[in-house]
Each structure stands twice: as C-alpha cells, then as structure tokens.
Design a protein around this motif. Structure first.
Motif, PDB file in Angstrom:
ATOM      1  N   PHE A 275      10.263 125.926  88.521  1.00 43.61           N
ATOM      2  CA  PHE A 275      10.719 125.225  87.230  1.00 43.61           C
ATOM      3  C   PHE A 275      11.861 125.974  86.527  1.00 43.61           C
ATOM      4  O   PHE A 275      12.604 126.811  87.355  1.00 43.61           O
ATOM      5  CB  PHE A 275       9.520 126.095  86.237  1.00 43.61           C
ATOM      6  CG  PHE A 275       8.062 125.440  86.797  1.00 43.61           C
ATOM      7  CD1 PHE A 275       7.531 124.112  86.478  1.00 43.61           C
ATOM      8  CD2 PHE A 275       7.346 126.803  87.255  1.00 43.61           C
ATOM      9  CE1 PHE A 275       6.405 124.032  86.998  1.00 43.61           C
ATOM     10  CE2 PHE A 275       6.046 126.326  87.904  1.00 43.61           C
ATOM     11  CZ  PHE A 275       5.624 125.009  87.576  1.00 43.61           C
ATOM     12  N   SER A 279       7.031 131.586  82.553  1.00 42.90           N
ATOM     13  CA  SER A 279       5.947 132.086  83.271  1.00 42.90           C
ATOM     14  C   SER A 279       4.614 131.512  83.235  1.00 42.90           C
ATOM     15  O   SER A 279       3.474 132.023  83.701  1.00 42.90           O
ATOM     16  CB  SER A 279       6.072 133.950  83.084  1.00 42.90           C
ATOM     17  OG  SER A 279       5.525 134.125  81.724  1.00 42.90           O
ATOM     18  N   GLY A 280       4.458 130.414  82.465  1.00 44.63           N
ATOM     19  CA  GLY A 280       3.025 129.778  82.410  1.00 44.63           C
ATOM     20  C   GLY A 280       2.257 130.389  81.556  1.00 44.63           C
ATOM     21  O   GLY A 280       1.044 129.985  81.438  1.00 44.63           O
ATOM     22  N   TRP A 286       6.016 127.410  81.512  1.00 49.14           N
ATOM     23  CA  TRP A 286       6.869 127.048  82.401  1.00 49.14           C
ATOM     24  C   TRP A 286       7.915 125.994  81.824  1.00 49.14           C
ATOM     25  O   TRP A 286       7.509 125.205  81.135  1.00 49.14           O
ATOM     26  CB  TRP A 286       6.015 126.805  83.534  1.00 49.14           C
ATOM     27  CG  TRP A 286       5.972 127.799  84.638  1.00 49.14           C
ATOM     28  CD1 TRP A 286       6.550 128.798  84.964  1.00 49.14           C
ATOM     29  CD2 TRP A 286       4.455 127.992  85.084  1.00 49.14           C
ATOM     30  NE1 TRP A 286       5.963 129.625  85.658  1.00 49.14           N
ATOM     31  CE2 TRP A 286       4.614 128.954  85.620  1.00 49.14           C
ATOM     32  CE3 TRP A 286       3.323 127.260  84.903  1.00 49.14           C
ATOM     33  CZ2 TRP A 286       3.570 129.659  86.609  1.00 49.14           C
ATOM     34  CZ3 TRP A 286       2.127 127.982  85.544  1.00 49.14           C
ATOM     35  CH2 TRP A 286       2.231 129.116  86.357  1.00 49.14           C
ATOM     36  N   HIS A 293      10.329 119.741  89.048  1.00 47.63           N
ATOM     37  CA  HIS A 293       9.519 120.775  88.247  1.00 47.63           C
ATOM     38  C   HIS A 293       7.958 120.107  87.796  1.00 47.63           C
ATOM     39  O   HIS A 293       6.942 120.690  87.906  1.00 47.63           O
ATOM     40  CB  HIS A 293      10.146 121.210  86.807  1.00 47.63           C
ATOM     41  CG  HIS A 293      11.458 121.528  87.096  1.00 47.63           C
ATOM     42  ND1 HIS A 293      12.467 121.730  86.092  1.00 47.63           N
ATOM     43  CD2 HIS A 293      12.007 122.551  88.069  1.00 47.63           C
ATOM     44  CE1 HIS A 293      13.617 122.242  86.554  1.00 47.63           C
ATOM     45  NE2 HIS A 293      13.079 122.914  87.797  1.00 47.63           N
ATOM     46  N   HIS A 300       0.585 124.955  90.729  1.00 44.91           N
ATOM     47  CA  HIS A 300       0.557 126.152  89.736  1.00 44.91           C
ATOM     48  C   HIS A 300      -0.583 126.260  88.777  1.00 44.91           C
ATOM     49  O   HIS A 300      -0.745 127.117  87.805  1.00 44.91           O
ATOM     50  CB  HIS A 300       1.779 126.320  88.949  1.00 44.91           C
ATOM     51  CG  HIS A 300       3.036 126.902  89.741  1.00 44.91           C
ATOM     52  ND1 HIS A 300       3.668 126.054  90.620  1.00 44.91           N
ATOM     53  CD2 HIS A 300       3.733 127.849  89.908  1.00 44.91           C
ATOM     54  CE1 HIS A 300       4.706 126.683  91.340  1.00 44.91           C
ATOM     55  NE2 HIS A 300       4.554 127.894  90.963  1.00 44.91           N
ATOM     56  N   LYS A 307      -2.814 126.895  82.114  1.00 43.56           N
ATOM     57  CA  LYS A 307      -1.333 127.172  82.128  1.00 43.56           C
ATOM     58  C   LYS A 307      -0.615 126.126  81.235  1.00 43.56           C
ATOM     59  O   LYS A 307      -0.918 125.091  81.004  1.00 43.56           O
ATOM     60  CB  LYS A 307      -1.125 126.724  83.620  1.00 43.56           C
ATOM     61  CG  LYS A 307      -1.748 127.554  84.716  1.00 43.56           C
ATOM     62  CD  LYS A 307      -1.311 129.100  84.693  1.00 43.56           C
ATOM     63  CE  LYS A 307      -2.427 129.876  85.493  1.00 43.56           C
ATOM     64  NZ  LYS A 307      -2.237 131.311  85.410  1.00 43.56           N
ATOM     65  N   PHE A 309       3.020 124.657  79.808  1.00 38.93           N
ATOM     66  CA  PHE A 309       4.152 124.138  79.898  1.00 38.93           C
ATOM     67  C   PHE A 309       4.859 123.651  78.993  1.00 38.93           C
ATOM     68  O   PHE A 309       4.571 123.019  78.068  1.00 38.93           O
ATOM     69  CB  PHE A 309       3.965 122.849  81.159  1.00 38.93           C
ATOM     70  CG  PHE A 309       3.025 123.235  82.485  1.00 38.93           C
ATOM     71  CD1 PHE A 309       3.694 123.618  83.495  1.00 38.93           C
ATOM     72  CD2 PHE A 309       1.690 123.257  82.423  1.00 38.93           C
ATOM     73  CE1 PHE A 309       3.051 123.945  84.764  1.00 38.93           C
ATOM     74  CE2 PHE A 309       0.926 123.766  83.521  1.00 38.93           C
ATOM     75  CZ  PHE A 309       1.662 124.002  84.605  1.00 38.93           C
TER      76      PHE A 309
END
Length: 769
Positions: A275, A279-280, A286, A293, A300, A307, A309
């Motif tokens: 990415f 770090s998500g 991310w 990406h 991930h 998670k 983004f």
C-alpha cells in the motif's frame, strides 16, 4: 545570498527578499523622534551551512548577494538591516535603525520576525526539482541571546563568546539505488522513532541515472541523532504512488550534524510495499493510490476482524475482472473504506456464482467514494456496483454513506439487483447520501431498483437518489428501490422503469421510486420517472407501484405514467393489505396518467384493508377506458377514509362511458358506498368525459357509513357488492365538492386547513416545504 549554482527560482526568491527587506516593521508617527541609523558588519564562515554544495561535496556554501537583509530583535523592538554595496562573498555591511537592549536575536533571512518563524519557514514544503538538484536548499540561521550585534559572525564560537547560541540547519544527502522498472518518483522520506523528514520531488527520472536517486533533505536546526537499534525507514514513492521501502538499524548512534551534509547510501534492498502507507488500523489505515493497492486489499483482510483503508487518489482498475472482497462464507471479512471523494474507475466484475460487486457481502462501511464506469454482470446472485449484499444474517453488519455510482451498468438473471447494492439486510446501518447517476440496471428476474433491489424492514435510506437511471425486470421494479420494507426519507429518482413481463393480469409492481412497499415509512421523497409500460402488467404508480401496510407522507411525483393494463396511479398504483394500515398524507402528483382501467390521478385501486388518505391533491390528466378518477380510480373497501383532498385535474377522459360500463368521476371513479369521504373537492373547471357526469352545480355531500353515498337521484345507497364486477356496484362515482373562485393554494389554506408548516401556499398550487 548568492548561490554558486544558479537556479531559475533564485531571482524570484531574491526579489521577494529584497522587497520585504525594503520595509521596517514599525512606522513612526509624525511626532516620533527619528531613530539612529547604524552600520553593522556581518561575517559568514566558509564552513557554515549554506545553500549550495562546496566543491568537495562535503559542506554547503553561500555568498552574500544584493537584496539580503537580517533582522535584529530585542524585546518588543524589531529592526531590519539591509545590505550595503561593496560586500564580498563572506563579509558585508548592513544598515538599519539602532536597537536598544542587552540581549539580541539576530535572524537570517530578515524577512522572518522571530526565531520560531525562521525555524518553521526554513523547512516547510521542500521540493527538489530534478535528480541531484540543490536548488531547494535554503540558508536560515539565528544567533539567539547574544549581547551585541555591531560585529556579527554566524558561527557557534562567536555566539558562545557573546553569551548566546547558534541555530542552523543541516542537510541529508541520500543516494539510493531503486529496483529496476521504477522510472519517475515524486517523494522520499526518512523516518525513525515517530519522526519523519519528507521531501517532495519533481522531474526526477531515476531510470536515466541507472536507477540511482540522489536527494537532499534539509533537516531541522541542530544535530539530528539516529539512535542505535532504532529502525530507520527510507521510503520512496513513485509518480504512480507505489512505495518502495528500505529499513536498517544503526549499530551505534549516528549524528546528522547541523551545518554539514550527512550521507546515507543504499545500494540495494528496496522492496515495494503493498500500500501507499498505513498499517490497516482505524487510526492508521492502509492507503490506496493505484490498482495494485486496490488488488492487495483482498489478501490483507481477515475473517472476524475489521481492516481499514483510505483512498488518497483516483484509481483506474482498467477493466480487469475484479474478485469481490468478501465473497465466501462466513462473510466475516470486515472492511472500512474512506474514499475522501476519490473515484474508482472502470470496475468490472463478471461472476455467475458470486455476489458480483466491489465488496461482495459488505461487512463494514464504505463512504465518500465514486464508482465511475462500472460494469457488473451478476449471473444468478444478487449484485450491485458496491455490494451484492449490505449486511447478512444476524452478525454481518454493513453501511455506506456518500457513495456515488455513475455511468455504469448492472445486469443479472436473478432477484435483487441495484445500481448501488442488490440487497440491504435488516442488520445494516442506514444508507445515507448515496447516489446512482446515468446507470442501467436490468434483470430477467424481480426486485430491481436504480439504487437497491431490496431493503429490509428496520433499514433506512436517507438523502439518496437515482438520477437518469434505466431500470427493468419482471416484477417489483422501482426507480430507486425494487422492494422496500424500511424507512426511505429525502430521496429522489428520475429516468425510466419498465417490466419485461408478458403474462396477462400480472401484478408487476412498477414504481417511479419504489416498486413494492410494505411495513415501512416514506417521507419527503419525490420522483420524476416517466413510466411507459408497453407489455402486460398492473400496479403502476408514479411514486409507489404496490403499497401495503405502510406510511407515505410529504412526497410527490411528477412523471408521466402509462400502463397497458389496470391499477395505474399518479402517485400509487395499488393499495391492498390484509392487516395493518396504509396511510398517505400531505402528498401530490402532477404527471399524466394513462391506464386501461382502474386508474386515478393519485391512486389507481384501493383494493382492501384500512386506508387513510388526507391533505393530498392531483393535477394529473387522466385517460383510459373506464373506472377513472381525478384522485382514485376504484375504491374497493369500506375501510378507506379520504379527507381534505383535491382533484385539481384539468381533464378526466374515460373513453368507455356508456351506461353498461363502469363509472368514472371527478374524484373517485368507483366508490364503495359506505367508505368515509370527507370534504374532498374537485376543480370547478375540470373537463370530465365519463358515465354519470354531474350537472354544473352538482356536489356530493360527505360520505360515511352513517350517510352512505347519495346517488344522482338524491337517494342514499348502501349497496355492498364489491369489486367482483357484479351489476350495480361499478356505477357509484364520487365527484366531491366544488368551491369556485379560489386557487388550489387558497382552497387548501382556508377551506381544507392544510398545515402551513408543511405546505407553501405562495403559488397557485401548494408546494411541499
């Protein structure tokens, strides 16, 4: 100061400095005494931090130039000293007003007014133009707390001898060999222990220098120490926003010395990150900046975890077939995507055994993103551009806000297709501020909507729209939502909807906003969808096709409606329910209505169940064969109550109006004799072609079970034959009352007593506020 390496930017900077140095900060009043003009001598050592590399490449070098100035500050006093002619590279005289005091701060450049300002201005927004270029390097220094300023030297020893200190910058020179295939780069940063030193780059083509990047990063005033054992990361970003990283841990403290150039060389070892950063986590999502990406999102995700983004730029997926992110049981991959208003272009998902879409089953939230040019082929499962399902079961929750779909297509052979999503389940949070524009949604099955195919009870859609959409399916088709059970507020639709049904007398449920609506609430919505149904089908409405137990309020429809069969209404096609209650209040419609029969300017057929209509009107031109009404085509139940409504239509034209046909009328073409009709009015200038046309002065009294419908002969009738078509029943028209000499707004605001907090009466026709 004059640089030995000349750059295009320098004359501009010199001009700005000279212009600023030509003024003092204080303007003396007419009575203020003249200040003493003094001359001071300022030296710059050759080994001090400067704006260009020395010939040996180990330090930075400068020379005084015309237009330079320094500032002397003591307490509230602040004076600018300008350079005199006759200076040399490292010595110059400056003139300015004398400054009193015992402790002084001396700043270069003099355009800054304080030590903190000079520190901030020196390192803000660095941009290196070209590989190995030094044109962005600045000289900024401060002698702090010294006891004199008549003879100044910008070095540490002079500052110490005079009771003060020197603040000056250092420079990091990074020489990095990047992986093959990397061409142009636009950013580099050195980070360690939560500290980062970034540098923007432009016109840097590393492929032209055997993949070697040479970058110069100005560092803050004072020495910078890279502690032993603490990871140091060097990240280089390509112009496509791909990020290449190298990290190391110093075996011992490494000091980047102020006033000098420190060197870091990396000959190999850079790796591309999945990415653009992050770090998500919720606080450090991310970052997504390109197709790679976006594709890396899937690997991930984690079942049972969310998670995070974030899009940092527009992304073109380039028509590559997309695999939905959360597409396998138990659908536990949690996703939170913040789009920041960016666009995802050319999403293509062709899957016959998956929930074709971006997310698949959305377990989480997507917000503030635009999908442009998507092409979704759903096969035999629910599908939409964003998701096939939003939420699922009792544990999968989904929501979206600020999502726009435009210039797209969704097709399939199954139930529940939508421009945004196929199915919004009961466990989901509201859909808010979502929009579908210029998009086609078509299915060979049912429950199809411009925005959503189906929305469950307990779900909400608010502030959403489907504009210029083309929607088709078999049954339960809506410009916004195919089947709705939840709450729909502040939503709009436009475009066209149609059914491919060919079976005769089929209840297709075709609506400008919602095809089929039950156990829900619609408020402050509108539709301008034009419906022209050329194949068989019933239950067609400008706003709602078929309505059961539900509430519809403060909404309107303006589209023209044409149905090849019956139950066609300017607002609602059919109201029919076995339990509960249908409520319609404070609504209107204006589009033309054409139906074979059972057609009304407002409602086509009220078939059965408790129905309450109040404070509504229609101006629709209504035409068809028989059972036509300005407001309602056919009332089939004694459980209907309609009050304070107006049939303000210009024309009601029933082509089959002989005595052997069903009646048509100004307000309700066929009326159940003992339903409740209270203070409903017709347009005095209405042109009515129908069986049993009243005399010009004819007006129906209010109707109720205590005072059944009054026939033309003046007698009450309590006939109870319902919509079976038995002789006698289909000939009970209701024409309402007449009050001449008023506009509809005047009639509504006075005689009918409509609420002025809901309605605007400033025009001839009332408008919803």
């Amino acid at each position: 100061m004059k640089k030995y390496i000349i750059r295009t930017l320098l004359p501009v900077l010199a001009f700005v400095a000279a212009a600023a140095c030509g003024k003092t900060d204080e303007t003396a009043g007419p009575e203020a005494p003249a200040k003493e003009l003094v001359t001071i001598r300022v030296c710059v050592p050759e080994d001090a931090t400067r704006v260009a590399l020395t010939p040996d490449g180990k330090g930075l070098h400068t020379a005084w130039q015309e237009g330079d100035c320094i500032r002397v500050v003591s307490g509230s006093q602040s004076e600018v000293f300008t350079i005199k002619p006759g200076f040399t590279d490292h010595e110059a005289e400056f003139t300015g007003n004398a400054v009193d005091g015992s402790s002084f701060d001396i700043l270069f450049p003099g355009t800054e007014t304080s030590v903190s300002g000079a520190a901030a201005g020196a390192f803000a927004a660095q941009t290196q133009d070209g590989n190995g270029d030094t044109g962005h390097l600045k000289y900024a220094a401060a002698l702090c707390g010294v006891d004199s300023y008549e003879e100044i030297t910008f070095n540490s020893s002079w500052a110490s001898e005079h009771g003060g200190s020197l603040l000056v910058a250092g420079t990091l020179r990074l020489v990095a060999t990047l992986p093959a295939g990397v061409t142009t780069v636009d950013n580099v940063a050195l980070s360690f222990g939560g500290t980062s030193f970034p540098l923007e780059l432009k016109n840097v083509d590393v492929s032209a220098s055997s993949q070697v990047l040479t970058a110069y990063i100005m560092l803050p005033w004072g020495d910078v120490t890279l502690p032993a054992g603490v990871p140091v990361e060097i990240a280089v970003r390509g112009t496509d926003k791909s990020v290449y990283s190298f990290s190391f841990k110093p075996s011992e403290d490494k000091t980047l010395v102020a006033g000098h150039v420190s060197n870091i060389t990396v000959n190999s070892g850079f790796a591309e990150l999945p990415f653009a950063g992050g770090s998500g986590t919720q606080t450090d999502p991310w970052l997504l900046a390109n197709k790679k990406h976006m594709k890396n999102m899937r690997s991930h995700l984690e079942n049972g975890a969310v998670k995070y983004f974030e899009l940092i730029g527009d992304v073109d997926l380039e028509y590559e077939n997309w695999t939905p992110l959360n597409n396998a049981a138990p659908y536990g991959n949690g996703i939170f995507l913040e789009g920041n208003g960016h666009t995802v272009k050319n999403l293509v998902c062709n899957s016959s055994n998956a929930y074709a879409s971006f997310a698949g089953v959305l377990n989480g939230s997507v917000q503030n993103v635009v999908f442009d040019g998507a092409d979704i082929a759903g096969g035999n499962r629910s599908a939409g551009v964003l998701a096939g399902f939003i939420g699922s079961g009792d544990t999968i929750f989904g929501s979206c806000s600020g999502v726009t779909v435009k210039n797209s297509r969704v097709t399939g052979d199954t139930n529940r297709l939508g421009g945004l999503a196929g199915y919004v389940r009961k466990t989901s949070a509201p859909i808010a501020d979502c929009h579908v524009l210029n998009t086609t949604v078509s299915s060979s099955a049912e429950r199809v909507g411009g925005l959503v195919g189906q929305i469950d009870n307990g779900c909400k859609a608010t502030g959403c729209s489907a504009e210029d959409v083309t929607v088709s399916g078999t049954i339960n088709i809506g410009g916004l939502i195919g089947v709705g059970y939840g709450e729909i507020t502040d939503c709009t639709s436009s475009g066209s909807v149609s059914s491919i049904n060919t079976a005769s007398n089929k209840d297709i449920g075709l609506g400008g906003l919602v095809g089929y609506f039950e156990n829900g609430f619609i408020s402050k919505c509108s539709s301008s969808v034009n419906i022209k149904q050329t194949s068989n089908g019933r239950d067609i409405g400008g706003l709602v096709g078929k309505m059961l137990s539900a509430t519809l309020e403060k909404s309107f429809a303006t589209g023209n409606i044409s149905g090849i069969q019956r139950n066609v209404g300017g607002l609602v096609g059919l109201v029919s329910l076995n339990s509960g209650k249908a409520v319609i209040r404070d609504c209107y419609c204006t589009g033309d209505v054409v139906g074979d029969a059972y057609s009304g300017g407002f409602l086509g057929l009220q078939e059965k169940g408790s129905t309450e209509i109040s404070n509504c009107y229609s101006t629709s031109k209504v035409s068809g064969k028989f059972a036509m009404g300005g407001l309602i085509g056919v009332i089939g139940s004694a459980d209907l109550s309609m009050s304070n409504c107006a049939a303000w239509n210009g024309t009601i034209n029933a082509s089959s109006h002989g005595s052997s046909n069903w009646s048509s009328a100004a307000v309700a073409g066929v009326t159940f004799p003992t339903c409740t009709l209270t203070d409903n009015y017709r347009n005095p200038s209405m042109f009515l072609t129908a069986y049993w046309v009243p005399a010009a002065d004819y007006a129906h009294a209010n109707v109720s079970s205590a005072h059944p419908l009054v026939t033309q002969a003046g007698t009450e009738t309590t006939a109870t034959s319902t919509a079976s078509g038995q002789p006698g029943y289909p000939q009970f028209p209701y024409h309402g009352k007449v009050e001449a000499g008023k506009t509809l707004s005047q009639l509504a605001s006075t005689t009918l007593g409509w609420d002025s907090s809901v309605w605007d009466f400033s025009g001839e026709l009332p408008a919803l506020k």
